[in-house]
Write a protein that holds these residues in place. Structure first.
Motif, PDB file in Angstrom:
ATOM      1  N   ASN A   1     -90.709   3.933 107.819  1.00 52.50           N
ATOM      2  CA  ASN A   1     -89.591   4.743 106.536  1.00 52.50           C
ATOM      3  C   ASN A   1     -90.532   5.881 105.766  1.00 52.50           C
ATOM      4  OD1 ASN A   1     -87.716   2.794 106.958  1.00 52.50           O
ATOM      5  ND2 ASN A   1     -88.510   1.384 105.241  1.00 52.50           N
ATOM      6  N   SER A   2     -91.751   5.833 105.595  1.00 52.11           N
ATOM      7  CA  SER A   2     -92.560   6.712 104.990  1.00 52.11           C
ATOM      8  C   SER A   2     -92.400   7.930 105.807  1.00 52.11           C
ATOM      9  CB  SER A   2     -94.163   6.407 105.151  1.00 52.11           C
ATOM     10  OG  SER A   2     -94.294   5.504 103.596  1.00 52.11           O
ATOM     11  N   ILE A   3     -92.544   7.950 107.004  1.00 53.74           N
ATOM     12  CA  ILE A   3     -92.652   9.047 108.057  1.00 53.74           C
ATOM     13  C   ILE A   3     -91.072   9.758 108.044  1.00 53.74           C
ATOM     14  CG2 ILE A   3     -92.530  10.035 110.298  1.00 53.74           C
ATOM     15  CD1 ILE A   3     -94.754   7.916 110.980  1.00 53.74           C
ATOM     16  N   SER A   4     -90.083   9.087 107.848  1.00 58.62           N
ATOM     17  CA  SER A   4     -88.970   9.610 108.062  1.00 58.62           C
ATOM     18  C   SER A   4     -88.205  10.226 106.711  1.00 58.62           C
ATOM     19  CB  SER A   4     -87.724   8.387 108.696  1.00 58.62           C
ATOM     20  OG  SER A   4     -87.568   7.581 107.756  1.00 58.62           O
TER      21      SER A   4
ATOM     22  N   ALA B   1     -93.947  23.103 103.465  1.00 60.37           N
ATOM     23  CA  ALA B   1     -93.398  22.083 103.983  1.00 60.37           C
ATOM     24  C   ALA B   1     -94.708  20.944 103.937  1.00 60.37           C
ATOM     25  CB  ALA B   1     -93.135  22.142 105.357  1.00 60.37           C
ATOM     26  N   LEU B   2     -95.658  21.454 104.244  1.00 62.73           N
ATOM     27  CA  LEU B   2     -96.776  20.282 104.238  1.00 62.73           C
ATOM     28  C   LEU B   2     -97.107  19.877 102.889  1.00 62.73           C
ATOM     29  CD1 LEU B   2     -99.067  19.331 105.994  1.00 62.73           C
ATOM     30  CD2 LEU B   2    -100.632  21.266 105.339  1.00 62.73           C
ATOM     31  N   LEU B   3     -96.913  20.451 101.822  1.00 59.66           N
ATOM     32  CA  LEU B   3     -97.104  20.021 100.360  1.00 59.66           C
ATOM     33  C   LEU B   3     -96.064  19.032 100.216  1.00 59.66           C
ATOM     34  CD1 LEU B   3     -99.247  20.677  98.341  1.00 59.66           C
ATOM     35  CD2 LEU B   3     -97.552  21.949  97.357  1.00 59.66           C
ATOM     36  N   SER B   4     -94.826  19.492 100.430  1.00 58.71           N
ATOM     37  CA  SER B   4     -93.492  18.597 100.377  1.00 58.71           C
ATOM     38  C   SER B   4     -93.704  17.133 100.896  1.00 58.71           C
ATOM     39  CB  SER B   4     -92.235  19.454 100.408  1.00 58.71           C
ATOM     40  OG  SER B   4     -91.202  18.592 100.760  1.00 58.71           O
ATOM     41  N   ILE B   5     -94.185  17.419 102.148  1.00 58.47           N
ATOM     42  CA  ILE B   5     -94.429  16.169 103.216  1.00 58.47           C
ATOM     43  C   ILE B   5     -95.544  15.106 102.130  1.00 58.47           C
ATOM     44  CG2 ILE B   5     -95.435  14.953 105.112  1.00 58.47           C
ATOM     45  CD1 ILE B   5     -94.127  17.569 106.514  1.00 58.47           C
ATOM     46  N   ILE B   6     -96.514  15.667 101.827  1.00 56.23           N
ATOM     47  CA  ILE B   6     -97.632  14.893 101.142  1.00 56.23           C
ATOM     48  C   ILE B   6     -97.063  14.376  99.996  1.00 56.23           C
ATOM     49  CG2 ILE B   6     -99.867  15.271 100.098  1.00 56.23           C
ATOM     50  CD1 ILE B   6    -100.489  17.394 102.143  1.00 56.23           C
ATOM     51  N   LEU B   7     -96.344  15.364  99.009  1.00 59.37           N
ATOM     52  CA  LEU B   7     -95.767  14.780  97.754  1.00 59.37           C
ATOM     53  C   LEU B   7     -94.765  13.746  98.198  1.00 59.37           C
ATOM     54  CD1 LEU B   7     -95.249  18.006  95.692  1.00 59.37           C
ATOM     55  CD2 LEU B   7     -96.834  15.915  95.390  1.00 59.37           C
ATOM     56  N   ALA B   8     -94.147  13.567  99.196  1.00 61.41           N
ATOM     57  CA  ALA B   8     -92.965  12.769  99.509  1.00 61.41           C
ATOM     58  C   ALA B   8     -93.747  11.507 100.111  1.00 61.41           C
ATOM     59  CB  ALA B   8     -92.184  13.416 100.472  1.00 61.41           C
ATOM     60  N   TRP B   9     -94.618  11.456 100.840  1.00 56.82           N
ATOM     61  CA  TRP B   9     -95.585  10.556 101.331  1.00 56.82           C
ATOM     62  C   TRP B   9     -96.088   9.615 100.107  1.00 56.82           C
ATOM     63  CZ3 TRP B   9     -96.347   8.962 106.410  1.00 56.82           C
ATOM     64  CH2 TRP B   9     -97.244   7.780 106.552  1.00 56.82           C
ATOM     65  N   ASN B  10     -96.597  10.221  99.276  1.00 54.09           N
ATOM     66  CA  ASN B  10     -97.306   9.556  98.235  1.00 54.09           C
ATOM     67  C   ASN B  10     -96.537   9.045  96.986  1.00 54.09           C
ATOM     68  OD1 ASN B  10     -99.730  10.081  99.456  1.00 54.09           O
ATOM     69  ND2 ASN B  10    -100.139  11.956  98.122  1.00 54.09           N
ATOM     70  N   GLU B  11     -95.180   9.696  96.994  1.00 59.05           N
ATOM     71  CA  GLU B  11     -94.338   9.288  95.856  1.00 59.05           C
ATOM     72  C   GLU B  11     -94.255   7.656  95.939  1.00 59.05           C
ATOM     73  OE1 GLU B  11     -91.401   8.874  93.209  1.00 59.05           O
ATOM     74  OE2 GLU B  11     -91.416   7.764  95.191  1.00 59.05           O
ATOM     75  N   SER B  12     -94.340   7.091  94.671  1.00 61.17           N
ATOM     76  CA  SER B  12     -94.284   5.685  94.510  1.00 61.17           C
ATOM     77  C   SER B  12     -93.156   5.185  93.683  1.00 61.17           C
ATOM     78  CB  SER B  12     -95.678   5.067  94.163  1.00 61.17           C
ATOM     79  OG  SER B  12     -96.147   5.571  93.054  1.00 61.17           O
ATOM     80  N   PHE B  13     -92.957   5.894  92.617  1.00 62.10           N
ATOM     81  CA  PHE B  13     -91.977   5.618  91.609  1.00 62.10           C
ATOM     82  C   PHE B  13     -90.693   5.223  92.089  1.00 62.10           C
ATOM     83  CE2 PHE B  13     -88.951   6.232  88.277  1.00 62.10           C
ATOM     84  CZ  PHE B  13     -89.455   5.346  87.235  1.00 62.10           C
ATOM     85  N   TRP B  14     -90.123   6.106  92.711  1.00 59.86           N
ATOM     86  CA  TRP B  14     -88.851   5.674  93.165  1.00 59.86           C
ATOM     87  C   TRP B  14     -88.936   4.715  94.113  1.00 59.86           C
ATOM     88  CZ3 TRP B  14     -84.982   7.150  90.184  1.00 59.86           C
ATOM     89  CH2 TRP B  14     -85.146   8.005  89.499  1.00 59.86           C
ATOM     90  N   ALA B  15     -89.763   4.726  95.090  1.00 57.59           N
ATOM     91  CA  ALA B  15     -89.970   3.886  96.309  1.00 57.59           C
ATOM     92  C   ALA B  15     -90.076   2.432  95.733  1.00 57.59           C
ATOM     93  CB  ALA B  15     -91.050   4.007  97.023  1.00 57.59           C
ATOM     94  N   ILE B  16     -90.773   2.207  94.534  1.00 54.21           N
ATOM     95  CA  ILE B  16     -90.874   0.721  94.105  1.00 54.21           C
ATOM     96  C   ILE B  16     -89.612   0.432  93.306  1.00 54.21           C
ATOM     97  CG2 ILE B  16     -92.101  -0.228  92.034  1.00 54.21           C
ATOM     98  CD1 ILE B  16     -94.524   1.274  92.870  1.00 54.21           C
ATOM     99  N   ASN B  17     -88.864   1.522  92.662  1.00 52.73           N
ATOM    100  CA  ASN B  17     -87.773   1.132  91.820  1.00 52.73           C
ATOM    101  C   ASN B  17     -86.415   1.083  92.526  1.00 52.73           C
ATOM    102  OD1 ASN B  17     -88.763   0.352  89.072  1.00 52.73           O
ATOM    103  ND2 ASN B  17     -89.699   2.652  89.267  1.00 52.73           N
ATOM    104  N   ILE B  18     -86.170   1.634  93.640  1.00 47.14           N
ATOM    105  CA  ILE B  18     -84.965   1.793  94.336  1.00 47.14           C
ATOM    106  C   ILE B  18     -84.724   1.286  95.630  1.00 47.14           C
ATOM    107  CG2 ILE B  18     -84.150   3.452  92.636  1.00 47.14           C
ATOM    108  CD1 ILE B  18     -83.993   5.425  95.358  1.00 47.14           C
ATOM    109  N   THR B  19     -86.057   0.801  96.210  1.00 47.79           N
ATOM    110  CA  THR B  19     -85.968   0.160  97.417  1.00 47.79           C
ATOM    111  C   THR B  19     -86.782  -1.125  97.314  1.00 47.79           C
ATOM    112  OG1 THR B  19     -88.184   1.071  98.266  1.00 47.79           O
ATOM    113  CG2 THR B  19     -86.541   2.471  98.493  1.00 47.79           C
TER     114      THR B  19
END
Ligand SMILES: Nc1ncnc2c1ncn2[C@@H]1O[C@H](COP(=O)(O)OP(=O)(O)OP(=O)(O)O)[C@@H](O)[C@H]1O
Ligand SMILES: [Mg+2]
Lengths: 275, 359
Positions: free
Chosen positions: A73-76, A200-218
């Motif tokens: 999931n994180s990767i995709s 792209a690299l920066l965006s991937i890293i930010l998305a990978w580390n994103e936790s707020f939305w992951a915790i709240n809507i998944t």
């Protein structure tokens, strides 16, 4: 006198630099060690530096949290949200860089200000929307939201890279019959490739580390590693070794990825020589 | 087979007018040069023709059709930029073939056309290089080649030679003129260099502050400038422009009082009256040293150019008067000389700078 004095200063600076770096790195190092310890070793006082390493923690953690599913999931989510953001941002950055008006600056600042807004401010409306369209706990929703929240940053970065391209080159392409998308494809993308890669690299890293939305809507279906670790931490709060293993397993992929790509990143961030 | 017509074309950036009410009809295969001092709006006008700049008012017609709303990529024109604007990541061949590639021309035809153009410009041996591996002159050729390959309706040039050194500029000037003849193409060329304009143009359009001051064949502009601006702009060395007052009219001659106490007697076939302020325009080659007369001054500077000698004479006016004499003329600084004027090569302008027309 000044030569030796300078040397001494340099040495002092190096020592301070290393000290700070070590202090900052130490927790990560300690966590990495703990991940390979048994729970007893991890809790030992005084702390152990030498011990028999074990992979038990990883095995158990992986089984309990469903590591592979969350990792996937994180990767995709991070890759697809990045592609999504790039596709939206490139035309926007193109227009702002080459057909700007006197309000372009204001628009760009407004976009960035949205990025500064605390996400919790829109949590409830977005949550309710997701409930009503039945997209709660889907990677689709998470991908779109993370992609959009990274969009301002991606637009800004692409904009600054595009700005480096002399506008006469694009005008020449227009005279050659190139419409905007053709200009993007044949000129801007190849000319700013290192910049786009680091964006792209920066965006991937930010998305990978994103936790707020992951915790709240998944939850279990669409949860990323960030969610897995968070929930694992809640239930296993006192088991240091397992927790360390889980944390290590969640940051390791992106660290390794970033390390492999770091040359690209540096090239992109210091890029600016198309002229 | 292409014509271009500008009908009352104007351009403003915000509220600042940059090009004002330009009317111009360019014939098929004509070489028109837009010339004027820096900032007069030449590039802006050219970019409006190209479609790179919106037209504030008026109409641009190509082959009789209004193209105001046709975007640059669809106008079928080619432009050579001052900075060359080559695509840095493509080889010379790819640069030149880019337009054909976009037009969907197959690879073989493309290569053939690129090679053909490369031969005209002697670029065959450079086709695989990238722009940064070329000299300025070579880049310039590639930029021209990129335009040729497309076989455009009209060629547009924006100061294409201004980044080259003097010798190369002369050489490229000749090549461009030759190219114009061999391609039989309509060309519009922008420059601030009046020598380029004089040597290459079928017709010169002189602009100042966004306005067309005069348009005409090079010699027409040289011989019959409509005002002091065109008179001073066209021709090198510059025409001498001297303020004077009509002192007396005797029969068919008028006596002009020049600054510094000199006098000049001219045929009064123009509408002159006593006391009228005029500007006298005399080209350096229409002036010579004579043995008698009332127009005098001291030589201040001598420039021996080899083929001719220029003497700058102080007649007491604000500016020195330039006199062109033979290359081996015997002149010395501080010589006081009398000046004679070729009377039918004399220009008179009124106090607003407009030419007084001979009756
Ligand atoms: N994008 C723009 N916005 C505002 N003013 C502009 C813009 N482009 C050009 N101008 C102004 O329009 C005027 C004409 O510019 P233009 O580039 O056409 O001059 P030019 O005759 O080509 O001069 P040069 O010989 O120096 O190239 C100048 O005063 C310039 O400052
Ligand atoms: Mg210009």
């Amino acid at each position: 006198m000044s030569a030796t004095k300078k040397k001494r200063q340099k040495l002092l600076r190096a020592i301070v630099g290393w000290l700070v770096a070590l202090i900052m790195f130490f927790p990560v190092f300690w966590m990495a060690l703990a991940a390979f310890k048994t729970e007893q070793d991890a809790a030992a006082l005084p702390p152990l530096l030498f011990f028999h390493p074990t992979l038990e923690n990883f095995a158990e953690m992986s089984e309990r949290v469903g590591y592979l599913r969350h990792a996937w999931n994180s990767i995709s989510v991070s890759f697809i949200s990045t592609i999504f953001a790039l596709l939206l941002a490139a035309p926007a950055a193109y227009v702002m860089a080459f057909h700007g008006t006197n309000r372009t600056r204001a628009v760009m600042l407004w976009m960035l200000s949205i990025r500064f807004m605390p996400a919790v401010g829109v949590l409830i409306p977005i949550y309710l929307i997701l409930v009503s369209v039945r997209l709660l706990d889907t990677t689709f929703a998470l991908t779109v939201i993370i992609g959009l929240s990274n969009l301002p940053l991606v637009v800004w970065m692409l904009y600054s890279y595009f700005k480096e391209v002399p506008s006469e080159i694009l005008e020449a392409a227009r005279m050659d019959g190139a419409r905007p998308l053709t200009q993007l494809r044949y000129l801007l993308v190849p000319l700013t490739a290192p910049g786009i890669a680091s964006t792209a690299l920066l965006s991937i890293i930010l998305a990978w580390n994103e936790s707020f939305w992951a915790i709240n809507i998944t939850a279990t279906d669409a949860g990323t590693l960030a969610l897995a670790i968070a929930s694992f931490a809640n239930s296993e709060g006192l088991f240091w070794a397992k927790l360390s293993a889980a944390s290590l397993a969640s940051v390791a992929p992106i660290l390794i990825f970033g390390w492999i790509m770091q040359r690209q990143l540096v090239r992109g961030l210091t890029f600016g020589a198309v002229k | 087979m292409s014509t271009l017509e500008l009908k009352s074309v104007s351009k403003s950036f915000g509220s600042v007018p940059v090009v004002r009410d330009v009317n111009l009809a360019v014939k098929d295969r004509e070489f028109v040069v837009l010339v004027g001092p820096s900032g007069c709006g030449k590039s802006t006008l050219l970019r409006m023709i190209a479609g790179l700049e919106e037209i504030t008012e008026g109409e641009v017609l190509i082959d009789g059709e209004v193209v105001n709303d046709v975007s640059a990529d669809a106008r079928g024109l080619a432009m050579v930029f001052q900075s060359y604007a080559l695509y840095p990541h493509m080889t010379v061949a790819d640069n030149m073939g880019f337009a054909l590639k976009l037009a969907g021309v197959d690879k073989a035809t493309r290569a053939a056309k690129v090679l053909e153009a490369a031969k005209i410009l002697q670029l065959e041996h450079l086709l695989e290089r990238r722009p940064k591996e070329l000299s300025g002159g070579q880049r310039q050729r590639v930029a021209i080649g990129r335009a040729i390959v497309r076989n455009p309706k009209i060629f547009l040039f924006d100061e294409p030679l201004s980044n080259l050194d003097a010798a190369l500029r002369v050489q490229m000037r000749i090549e461009l003129a030759r190219l114009h003849r061999s391609l039989d193409a309509t060309m519009i060329y922008v420059t601030h260099d009046q020598i380029e304009a004089m040597t290459m143009a079928d017709r010169i359009v002189v602009m100042r502050d966004g306005i067309v001051e005069q348009a005409g064949a090079p010699l027409e502009l040289y011989e019959r400038p409509v005002n002091t601006f065109v008179a001073g702009f066209i021709g090198s060395p510059k025409m001498n422009l001297i303020g004077a007052t009509v002192q007396a009219i005797e029969g068919n001659r008028a006596l002009l009082a020049m600054p510094g106490g000199s006098r000049l007697s001219v045929e009064a076939e123009m509408p002159l009256s006593v006391g009228r302020k005029v500007t006298v325009g005399i080209r350096p080659e229409a002036l010579h040293f004579v043995d008698e007369g009332e127009f005098a001054g001291a030589i201040n500077v001598i420039e021996r150019l080899g083929s001719e000698t220029l003497c700058y004479v102080d007649i007491g006016a604000d500016d020195l008067v330039t006199v062109e004499v033979a290359h081996d003329a015997e002149v010395a600084i501080n010589d006081r000389r009398l000046l004679g004027v070729d009377n039918n090569r004399l220009h008179l302008f009124d106090d607003k700078g407009l030419a007084l027309v001979r009756r």
